[in-house]
Design a protein around this motif. Structure first.
Motif, PDB file in Angstrom:
ATOM      1  N   ARG A 227       0.849  -1.289  -0.227  1.00 44.67           N
ATOM      2  CA  ARG A 227       0.158  -0.205   0.098  1.00 44.67           C
ATOM      3  C   ARG A 227       0.756   1.236   0.095  1.00 44.67           C
ATOM      4  O   ARG A 227       0.895   2.371  -0.792  1.00 44.67           O
ATOM      5  CB  ARG A 227      -1.031  -0.120   1.234  1.00 44.67           C
TER       6      ARG A 227
ATOM      7  N   HIS B 232       1.240   4.550  -2.991  1.00 44.71           N
ATOM      8  CA  HIS B 232       0.967   5.948  -2.651  1.00 44.71           C
ATOM      9  C   HIS B 232       2.400   6.709  -2.560  1.00 44.71           C
ATOM     10  O   HIS B 232       2.312   7.681  -1.950  1.00 44.71           O
ATOM     11  CB  HIS B 232       0.320   5.954  -1.252  1.00 44.71           C
TER      12      HIS B 232
ATOM     13  N   GLU C 254      -9.092   9.913   2.453  1.00 53.29           N
ATOM     14  CA  GLU C 254      -9.467   8.790   2.773  1.00 53.29           C
ATOM     15  C   GLU C 254      -8.270   7.509   2.787  1.00 53.29           C
ATOM     16  O   GLU C 254      -8.023   6.708   3.596  1.00 53.29           O
ATOM     17  CB  GLU C 254     -10.646   8.262   1.651  1.00 53.29           C
ATOM     18  N   GLU C 255      -7.365   7.652   1.543  1.00 48.86           N
ATOM     19  CA  GLU C 255      -6.328   6.907   1.569  1.00 48.86           C
ATOM     20  C   GLU C 255      -5.326   7.140   2.521  1.00 48.86           C
ATOM     21  O   GLU C 255      -4.740   6.112   2.895  1.00 48.86           O
ATOM     22  CB  GLU C 255      -5.712   7.428  -0.028  1.00 48.86           C
ATOM     23  N   GLN C 256      -4.991   8.396   3.026  1.00 49.62           N
ATOM     24  CA  GLN C 256      -4.099   8.491   3.936  1.00 49.62           C
ATOM     25  C   GLN C 256      -4.815   7.861   5.359  1.00 49.62           C
ATOM     26  O   GLN C 256      -3.891   7.443   6.166  1.00 49.62           O
ATOM     27  CB  GLN C 256      -4.110  10.086   4.237  1.00 49.62           C
ATOM     28  N   GLU C 257      -5.811   8.206   5.809  1.00 44.95           N
ATOM     29  CA  GLU C 257      -6.335   7.456   6.928  1.00 44.95           C
ATOM     30  C   GLU C 257      -6.412   5.873   6.897  1.00 44.95           C
ATOM     31  O   GLU C 257      -5.964   5.216   7.847  1.00 44.95           O
ATOM     32  CB  GLU C 257      -7.880   7.663   7.057  1.00 44.95           C
ATOM     33  N   LYS C 258      -6.403   5.163   5.460  1.00 46.05           N
ATOM     34  CA  LYS C 258      -6.295   3.663   5.577  1.00 46.05           C
ATOM     35  C   LYS C 258      -4.833   3.384   5.672  1.00 46.05           C
ATOM     36  O   LYS C 258      -4.406   2.473   6.131  1.00 46.05           O
ATOM     37  CB  LYS C 258      -6.720   3.357   4.124  1.00 46.05           C
ATOM     38  N   LEU C 259      -4.027   4.006   5.016  1.00 51.10           N
ATOM     39  CA  LEU C 259      -2.598   3.910   5.253  1.00 51.10           C
ATOM     40  C   LEU C 259      -2.013   4.058   6.729  1.00 51.10           C
ATOM     41  O   LEU C 259      -1.416   3.135   7.157  1.00 51.10           O
ATOM     42  CB  LEU C 259      -1.642   4.793   4.257  1.00 51.10           C
ATOM     43  N   LYS C 260      -2.579   5.217   7.296  1.00 54.28           N
ATOM     44  CA  LYS C 260      -2.236   5.544   8.670  1.00 54.28           C
ATOM     45  C   LYS C 260      -2.624   4.313   9.800  1.00 54.28           C
ATOM     46  O   LYS C 260      -1.935   3.696  10.525  1.00 54.28           O
ATOM     47  CB  LYS C 260      -2.919   6.566   9.114  1.00 54.28           C
ATOM     48  N   ALA C 261      -4.041   3.730   9.383  1.00 58.91           N
ATOM     49  CA  ALA C 261      -4.406   2.648  10.308  1.00 58.91           C
ATOM     50  C   ALA C 261      -3.680   1.445  10.009  1.00 58.91           C
ATOM     51  O   ALA C 261      -3.401   0.816  11.163  1.00 58.91           O
ATOM     52  CB  ALA C 261      -5.865   2.286   9.778  1.00 58.91           C
ATOM     53  N   ASP C 262      -3.234   1.024   8.658  1.00 59.66           N
ATOM     54  CA  ASP C 262      -2.478  -0.092   8.731  1.00 59.66           C
ATOM     55  C   ASP C 262      -1.159   0.100   9.476  1.00 59.66           C
ATOM     56  O   ASP C 262      -0.617  -0.815   9.920  1.00 59.66           O
ATOM     57  CB  ASP C 262      -2.269  -0.455   7.061  1.00 59.66           C
TER      58      ASP C 262
END
Length: 154
Positions: free
Chosen positions: A42, A46, A130-138
């Protein structure tokens, strides 16, 4: 026939474990390894990834924060022995994975990769919210798992 492929897989796993360097601690387990590879994939999509020893060292010295993932089957091991020390001095979590080939595949590279640094933000440009939140969560999930692994080891 199913048992033959299972024995081949187990033999490949044994070979990976035998090829590991003695300093490869903390070594990610199977579950953490797949999570780390997904995070690397991921981050690669990005543009939040630094590949190779030179890039990783340069980023760490410049003060970039992230998660350092190091391959454990590097030969000669002297290539990466300074990375854990550099990471500890900069308070960057790090973890070893068994295979440099799998790390390269996750990082969208054809050549085997010694180490990668997963950054929290892209070096150039911006990510969507949204993409930044997904990456940050992972990223947070893998870092917390690495922290648990490190605490249990040391």
């Amino acid at each position: 026939m199913g048992s033959d492929s299972e024995t081949e897989k187990s033999q490949k796993e044994r070979k990976k474990i035998l090829a590991l360097a003695p300093i490869a601690k903390p070594l990610a387990g199977k579950k953490l390894c797949t999570r780390a590879h997904k995070l690397v994939k991921r981050a690669s999509e990005h543009k939040c990834l630094k590949r190779g020893v030179k890039e990783v060292v340069k980023s760490i010295r410049r003060g970039n924060k992230g998660l350092c993932i190091i391959a454990g089957n590097i030969s000669p091991i002297d290539v990466i022995t300074h990375l854990p020390i550099l990471c500890e001095e900069s308070d960057i979590p790090y973890v070893y994975v068994p295979s440099k080939e799998d790390l390269a595949t996750a990082g969208a590279t054809k050549r085997p990769t010694c180490c990668v640094l997963v950054l929290t933000k892209p070096t150039k440009g911006e990510l969507g919210q949204e993409e930044q939140e997904k990456l940050k969560a992972d990223y947070d999930q893998v870092v917390s798992n690495v922290a648990e692994l490190t605490l249990s080891l040391f």
